[in-house]
Design an enzyme around this catalytic site. Sequence first.
Site, short mmCIF file in Angstrom:
data_model
loop_
_atom_site.label_atom_id
_atom_site.label_comp_id
_atom_site.label_asym_id
_atom_site.label_seq_id
_atom_site.Cartn_x
_atom_site.Cartn_y
_atom_site.Cartn_z
N PHE A 105 49.66 49.54 41.24
CA PHE A 105 48.98 48.75 40.21
C PHE A 105 47.50 48.68 40.54
O PHE A 105 47.11 48.16 41.57
CB PHE A 105 49.55 47.32 40.09
CG PHE A 105 48.86 46.57 38.98
CD1 PHE A 105 49.29 46.71 37.67
CD2 PHE A 105 47.73 45.78 39.22
CE1 PHE A 105 48.62 46.07 36.61
CE2 PHE A 105 47.07 45.14 38.17
CZ PHE A 105 47.53 45.29 36.88
N ASP A 122 42.43 49.86 47.56
CA ASP A 122 42.36 48.79 46.58
C ASP A 122 42.85 47.52 47.26
O ASP A 122 44.04 47.31 47.43
CB ASP A 122 43.23 49.14 45.37
CG ASP A 122 43.25 48.03 44.31
OD1 ASP A 122 42.81 46.91 44.63
OD2 ASP A 122 43.71 48.29 43.19
N LYS A 145 39.25 39.65 42.50
CA LYS A 145 40.06 38.41 42.58
C LYS A 145 39.40 37.27 43.38
O LYS A 145 38.51 36.63 42.86
CB LYS A 145 41.46 38.75 43.07
CG LYS A 145 42.21 39.59 42.02
CD LYS A 145 43.70 39.46 42.04
CE LYS A 145 44.28 40.02 40.75
NZ LYS A 145 45.02 41.25 40.91
C1 LIG Z 1 44.78 42.42 39.93
C2 LIG Z 1 44.64 43.77 40.49
C3 LIG Z 1 43.80 44.73 39.89
C4 LIG Z 1 43.09 44.50 38.58
O1 LIG Z 1 42.22 43.41 38.59
P1 LIG Z 1 41.71 42.78 37.19
O2 LIG Z 1 40.69 41.77 37.61
O3 LIG Z 1 42.92 42.16 36.55
O4 LIG Z 1 41.16 43.89 36.39
C5 LIG Z 1 43.68 45.96 40.51
N1 LIG Z 1 44.33 46.23 41.64
C6 LIG Z 1 45.14 45.34 42.25
C7 LIG Z 1 45.84 45.71 43.52
C8 LIG Z 1 45.35 44.09 41.68
O5 LIG Z 1 46.19 43.22 42.25
#
Ligand SMILES: *Cc1c(COP(=O)(O)O)cnc(C)c1O
Length: 401
Positions: free
Chosen positions: A140, A225, A254
């Site tokens: 994700f 990520d 985040k």
């Molecule tokens: C939440 C998340 C995203 C996307 O972040 P947004 O601020 O919702 O665009 C990307 N990668 C990971 C691992 C995430 O948990």
Amino acid sequence: MNAKEYLDLEKSYGAHNYHPLPVVVSKAKGVWVWDVDGKKYIDMLSSYSAVNQGHLNKRIVKAATEQMKRVTLTSRAFSNDRMGAFLKKLCEVSGMEMALPMNTGAEAVETSIKLARRYMHTKKGIPENEGDIIVCENNFHGRTTTIISFSSDPDSKKGFGPFAPGFVTIPYNDPKAFEKAITKKTIGILVEPIQGEAGINVPSPGYLKELRRICDEKGVLLILDEIQTGFCRTGKMFCFQHEGIKPDILCVGKALGGGLYPVSACLASRELMSVFTPGSHGSTFGGNPLAAAIGEESLNVLLDEHLDKRAVEMGEYFVSRLKEVNSSKIKQIRSKGLLIGVEFQLGPKETVRPICEKLMAAGVLAKDTHEKTIRFAPPLVISKAEIDWAMERVKPVFEGA
Ligand SMILES: *Cc1c(COP(=O)(O)O)cnc(C)c1O
């Protein structure tokens, strides 16, 4: 208005792209939220780990309100007096050399894809418009059209094609598959240190180290990520620090905004980042002075309150309490720090949604991740007594499930 009226109003005018638990929150503080009827709940999701510092953290709110009285937005057409110090701090805590500020996580990932491609095209001889980025099954990384192109989740993709080329998928937690997938046209690998949305998938120890070794050997880029795993969630400022390695490119978001504001960034070495030249990438809001003030204080809170150590201690305590639950339906508990997944043994069509609804009724807000797993990822400021409060409610719900 009562709760049902709020829910109906939102349902009438808001797109139905989420299936939220039917709680209507109107107030929050620390690990607690209150609904419109004044009922108190403990927040076990922290907005997918965006509220690591706790709701309405005093210091971050203060930094934000003070900045709001000075200047909030200049765009990058002008400089502002907040961005430099913020990015310096972000580089210091991550061990990276330069940062490019954006707003959302997906934008940080998009930025990392552009950076990796341009670097390999201009410095490493991969022909323009060619080259693949390797990604993992069940990843994700966000919701933009490019990012969903390499998702393996049919719900994220159906009807949204045509999809962007340039991605190759391999199994997660399988360094051999990575080594095998590398060709002359491989740009690098984009990977989560722990797969959050896939159900708190914690890879074998040494996984990141092994990826680092292979990337170095083959001359390809390691892109991590850490949007969900970063900022002390797993017991270190960043999850990669557990294995003593460093990525070439790092995506963060985040909790960098302390739960107040969207703040994200893509970080890399000076050499890599030099491929961005004026006009090649940008964002109207990225690096704005309000975001910078909030981001800097969000980092200060993580450091000053030692939330990395707290995530370790409270994570261990929480898991030990979860292990006391006597239920044959609990299949596995996976965790690192305060990123905890409880997987249930259920029928093929069953999900943990009904269990989450019972938890909600009992005052515990937790959400399913990947159908069979409930995620517990409270704000890192949580105390033992607050975990006990939650477990008093979680235990009977789980034992009755
Ligand atoms: C939440 C998340 C995203 C996307 O972040 P947004 O601020 O919702 O665009 C990307 N990668 C990971 C691992 C995430 O948990």
